[in-house]
Design an enzyme around this catalytic site. Structure first.
Site, mmCIF file in Angstrom:
data_model
loop_
_atom_site.group_PDB
_atom_site.id
_atom_site.type_symbol
_atom_site.label_atom_id
_atom_site.label_comp_id
_atom_site.label_asym_id
_atom_site.label_seq_id
_atom_site.Cartn_x
_atom_site.Cartn_y
_atom_site.Cartn_z
ATOM 1 N N GLU A 149 0.836 -1.216 0.000
ATOM 2 C CA GLU A 149 0.000 0.000 0.000
ATOM 3 C C GLU A 149 0.868 1.261 0.000
ATOM 4 O OE1 GLU A 149 -3.006 -0.320 -0.682
ATOM 5 O OE2 GLU A 149 -3.204 -2.464 -0.270
ATOM 6 N N ASP A 182 3.682 -4.139 -5.749
ATOM 7 C CA ASP A 182 4.256 -5.428 -5.311
ATOM 8 C C ASP A 182 5.781 -5.360 -5.345
ATOM 9 O OD1 ASP A 182 1.821 -6.575 -4.879
ATOM 10 O OD2 ASP A 182 1.833 -7.868 -6.655
#
Ligand SMILES: [Zn+2]
Length: 412
Positions: free
Chosen positions: A276, A357
């Protein structure tokens, strides 16, 4: 001419329905009772059979709701339903703004009512049967009332202003409308977690303990303020776990569902958090908003070229150009273009997911994010084998196995 537009509208609705059903059908061709090997360690055969049956139930249910919506809209168009509601609105007020508000009020309220049986069934039968549902009757009713009220206030306010611009400036209304929608999008993106979300969920700062210490360490390392990380009571509605980044400037915030914190180890939660923070560092929210603003501008400009057309309103049975009737007809005619721009948004969003990611793998590690993603997806009975064409058009996130494959490249 209005007759031709009428048939184009009907054709588009029907073609779009079958296109959607076709993409969903492609997904069913990938159903397979064998657990993908990557997940065989955490998925047993019995649980995986449950996943397959969850997919099947949702597929069938999608047919029912899809046909129902198709019938409603086709009947509304064939029997001049929009003209009927508009006539009724006109009998109450001939002010263009009030007439439009009554019109959309009736349509919005009726479509909410007509959809209640399906949301009841989805929440209290399907989600319940598979053990996801935690929503009680009170939460369900309050959620619906709050959503209606927010929609009425925000949607009604914006619509009233746009029609006022139209009556004041004619076709140049689109420029003012664009400015208004831009300010509104900026406002919502900035204040979503501090103004809207609290109406539905409680957010609390991190409690002292092992998790907070671990998060503190990581957020110090990458330069993200701990005060902007909150835990939300997602368990109030569902057992499914999630996390998201939202907001701009000092209002930026990462929200972790309590279900996520309960299901994952400390290391795995930090992995999700790192992902995030990656969205924030790579400015994904900002870019998403800029693209959204540009798409809105293009759409409003094209709409301004057609809004005054007699034929457009006449296609829906109203024999004078009426702003809100033209808006409905235009919305349907524009759907192929919005479908294509939606496809580009999905591609952009999947690219962002890979980037976030990669950020998590680089600044934390790939291993804990991989195991977190596996747990989240297994617990949610997510489809592990979607058809690539379905993914291409609709997935905002790459499928789990592809994300794992990309993350593995960072493991040494
Ligand atoms: Zn993400």
């Amino acid at each position: 001419m209005s007759q031709t537009i009428f048939y184009i509208i009907l054709t588009l609705i029907i073609v779009e329905f079958f296109w959607d059903r076709f993409l969903l059908y492609l997904n069913t061709t990938k159903w397979n009772s064998k657990v993908p090997s990557e997940l065989s360690s955490i998925y047993n055969d019995e649980e995986y059979a449950k996943q397959q049956s969850y997919s099947k139930v949702n597929y069938k249910f999608g047919w029912v709701t899809g046909v129902y919506s198709l019938l409603l809209i086709v009947l509304m168009i064939i029997f001049d339903g929009f003209a009927f509601v508009d006539n009724w609105a006109l009998s109450i007020s001939d002010s263009p703004i009030l007439r439009a508000l009554i019109f959309f009020g009736v349509i919005g309220f009726a479509s909410t009512l007509l959809n209640i049986p399906f949301s009841l069934y989805s929440t209290f039968v399907i989600e319940e049967k598979f053990g996801f549902n935690k929503t009680d009757a009170k939460t369900f009713v309050l959620d619906m009332l709050k959503s209606l009220l927010i929609g009425a206030i925000l949607g009604g306010g914006i619509l009233a202003l746009i029609i006022w611009f139209y009556t004041a400036t004619g076709i140049y209304f689109w420029l003012y409308a664009w400015a208004l929608v831009t300010v509104f999008m900026l406002f919502i993106t900035t204040f979503y977690t501090s103004l809207l979300l609290p109406l539905f969920n409680k957010q609390t700062p991190l409690e002292d303990g092992e998790l907070k210490t671990a998060i503190q360490l990581f957020s110090d390392k990458v330069g993200f303020k701990l005060d902007n990380i909150f835990i939300m009571d997602g368990s109030k509605r569902s057992t499914k776990a999630n996390a998201f980044f939202s907001g701009l400037g000092s209002k930026k915030r990462i929200v972790l569902y309590d279900t996520l914190v309960n299901d994952l180890s400390v290391e795995e939660v930090v992995g999700v958090l790192a992902h995030e923070i990656g969205h924030y560092k790579k400015k994904h929210t900002l870019w998403g908003m800029i693209i959204g603003i540009l798409q809105t501008g293009v759409m409003l400009f094209i709409f301004s070229l057609f809004v005054g057309s007699v034929d457009l309103s006449a296609a829906l049975g109203v024999n004078e150009p009426v702003f809100h009737i033209a808006l409905i007809a235009f919305g349907i005619l524009y759907s192929p273009i919005s479908g294509i721009s939606g496809m580009f948004s999905s591609i952009f969003s999947r690219k962002n997911e890979y980037e976030a990611d990669a950020f998590a793998a680089k600044y934390h590690n790939a291993k804990s994010l991989i195991s977190a993603l596996k747990i989240i997806s297994v617990k949610a009975l997510s489809n592990l084998t979607p058809h690539p064409l379905y993914v291409f058009f609709h997935y905002s996130h790459p499928p789990l196995l592809q994300r794992i494959e990309a993350l593995r490249k960072f493991e040494k």
